[in-house]
Design a protein around this motif. Structure first.
Motif, PDB file in Angstrom:
ATOM      1  N   THR A   1      35.881  33.781  19.365  1.00 20.20           N
ATOM      2  CA  THR A   1      34.945  32.655  19.432  1.00 20.20           C
ATOM      3  C   THR A   1      35.665  31.370  19.812  1.00 20.20           C
ATOM      4  O   THR A   1      35.171  30.586  20.632  1.00 20.20           O
TER       5      THR A   1
ATOM      6  N   THR B   1      36.539  31.757  23.585  1.00 21.85           N
ATOM      7  CA  THR B   1      35.415  31.747  24.519  1.00 21.85           C
ATOM      8  C   THR B   1      34.543  30.502  24.373  1.00 21.85           C
ATOM      9  O   THR B   1      34.283  29.806  25.360  1.00 21.85           O
ATOM     10  N   VAL B   2      34.107  30.212  23.157  1.00 15.63           N
ATOM     11  CA  VAL B   2      33.228  29.063  22.945  1.00 15.63           C
ATOM     12  C   VAL B   2      34.028  27.760  22.980  1.00 15.63           C
ATOM     13  O   VAL B   2      33.618  26.781  23.610  1.00 15.63           O
TER      14      VAL B   2
ATOM     15  N   THR C   1      31.539  34.152  26.460  1.00 17.30           N
ATOM     16  CA  THR C   1      30.707  33.699  25.337  1.00 17.30           C
ATOM     17  C   THR C   1      29.452  34.550  25.247  1.00 17.30           C
ATOM     18  O   THR C   1      28.841  34.653  24.182  1.00 17.30           O
TER      19      THR C   1
ATOM     20  N   THR D   1      26.794  33.323  18.661  1.00 19.03           N
ATOM     21  CA  THR D   1      27.030  32.263  19.642  1.00 19.03           C
ATOM     22  C   THR D   1      25.720  31.769  20.254  1.00 19.03           C
ATOM     23  O   THR D   1      25.485  30.563  20.361  1.00 19.03           O
TER      24      THR D   1
END
Length: 304
Positions: free
Chosen positions: A54, A57-58, A92, A196
């Motif tokens: 996370t 990616t985020v 994501t 997400t």
């Protein structure tokens, strides 16, 4: 004079809300396995692995790469770095990068006007926002009014990722399953992506309706609000009033008590020499001309 939305339509004449069939299919393709197998697959090590993914990616992909980098150009970087961050955004599971670029320009354009159509306002319920934002897409009748940079819309790498984003995620899911087992795939792909998607939507909804604001934007429908908890959990994206006032700043916090974890990721990339010319609130001219500082204004659900 621009046309305005009518009582029958949440968007202006010429624009259309159409069902986002791929978006709908993808949302529930992730959500159903997450609900069915997520709890039984959960473990400490897998939760940690999902949290790291996370952040990558985020944090790096969405908040730093796509939002602050490609859309708002809050720093400069090499083309390879930009492309890599865009690729991390794909993982994501939020969708294609160009779709997100387009909708961001659409939203910013209308929210900074007084005739903002209902689709981009936040005076509706959370149920309606869930229905609109997670199940529909805007098709503009005149995309030229939004002045989206041509170098973004026609960037070969972004165009490629826009067409193939879901394949990259599915291949990654297969590799994780093959290498680490079914439970690892469930936690690191469907569960992580479901959190997400819903997390991004929820932060966006709340940060436009509730919290505190220290800026007003002249002639704008939406000013955004700041929220300490959501700001910390969303790599700074929950400090939305600050962002509306300082859109080109790579730092979304403007006070010591606002924890913008995304800013620390930017600082890390700058220390490594991967980004430069970083725009920072309080150091550079990041404040929107129509943004005016004001005393704290609070808005919470119980005040409605």
């Amino acid at each position: 004079m621009q046309p305005t939305a009518t009582s029958e339509s949440p968007v202006i004449p010429g624009d259309r809300l159409v069902p986002g069939w791929l978006k709908i299919f993808w949302l529930y393709l992730m959500l159903v396995p997450a609900l069915v197998w997520g709890l039984s697959s959960l473990s400490g090590p897998l939760s940690l692995a999902s949290a790291v993914l996370t952040v990558v990616t985020v944090g790096f992909g969405h908040s730093i790469g796509l939002h602050r980098g490609i859309i708002h150009r809050s720093y400069r970087c090499a083309r390879f770095t930009r492309g890599l961050l865009a690729y991390l955004f794909v993982h994501t599971g939020l969708g294609g990068p160009l779709s997100w670029v387009r909708v961001h320009y659409f939203r910013d354009y209308w929210q900074n006007r007084l005739d903002c159509p209902a689709y981009f306002r936040y005076d509706h319920s959370i149920a309606r926002d869930y229905y609109w934002n997670l199940h529909f897409a805007l098709k503009s009748g005149d995309i030229s009014r939004y002045e989206i940079p041509a170098e973004d819309l026609h960037d070969p790498w972004l165009v490629f990722l826009e067409k193939t984003w879901f394949l990259h995620v599915l291949v990654a899911a297969g590799l994780i399953w093959a290498a680490f087992g079914f439970e690892a795939m469930i936690i690191c792909v469907p569960v992580r992506i479901s959190v997400t998607i819903f997390g991004h939507w929820f932060v966006g909804f709340v940060s436009h309706k509730y919290g505190y604001a220290r800026y007003d934007i002249d002639e704008a429908t939406e000013h955004g609000y700041n929220n300490w908890v959501l700001g910390a959990l969303s790599f700074g994206e929950g400090f939305h009033n600050n962002h509306h006032a300082h859109p080109s700043s790579a730092k979304m916090s403007t006070a010591w008590y606002e924890l913008d974890l995304g800013w620390y990721l930017v600082a890390l990339l700058r220390a490594l020499g991967l980004v430069w010319d970083v725009q920072v609130v309080g150091q550079d001219n990041t404040q929107k001309p129509k943004a005016k500082s004001r005393s704290f204004r609070w808005h919470w659900p119980w005040q409605e």
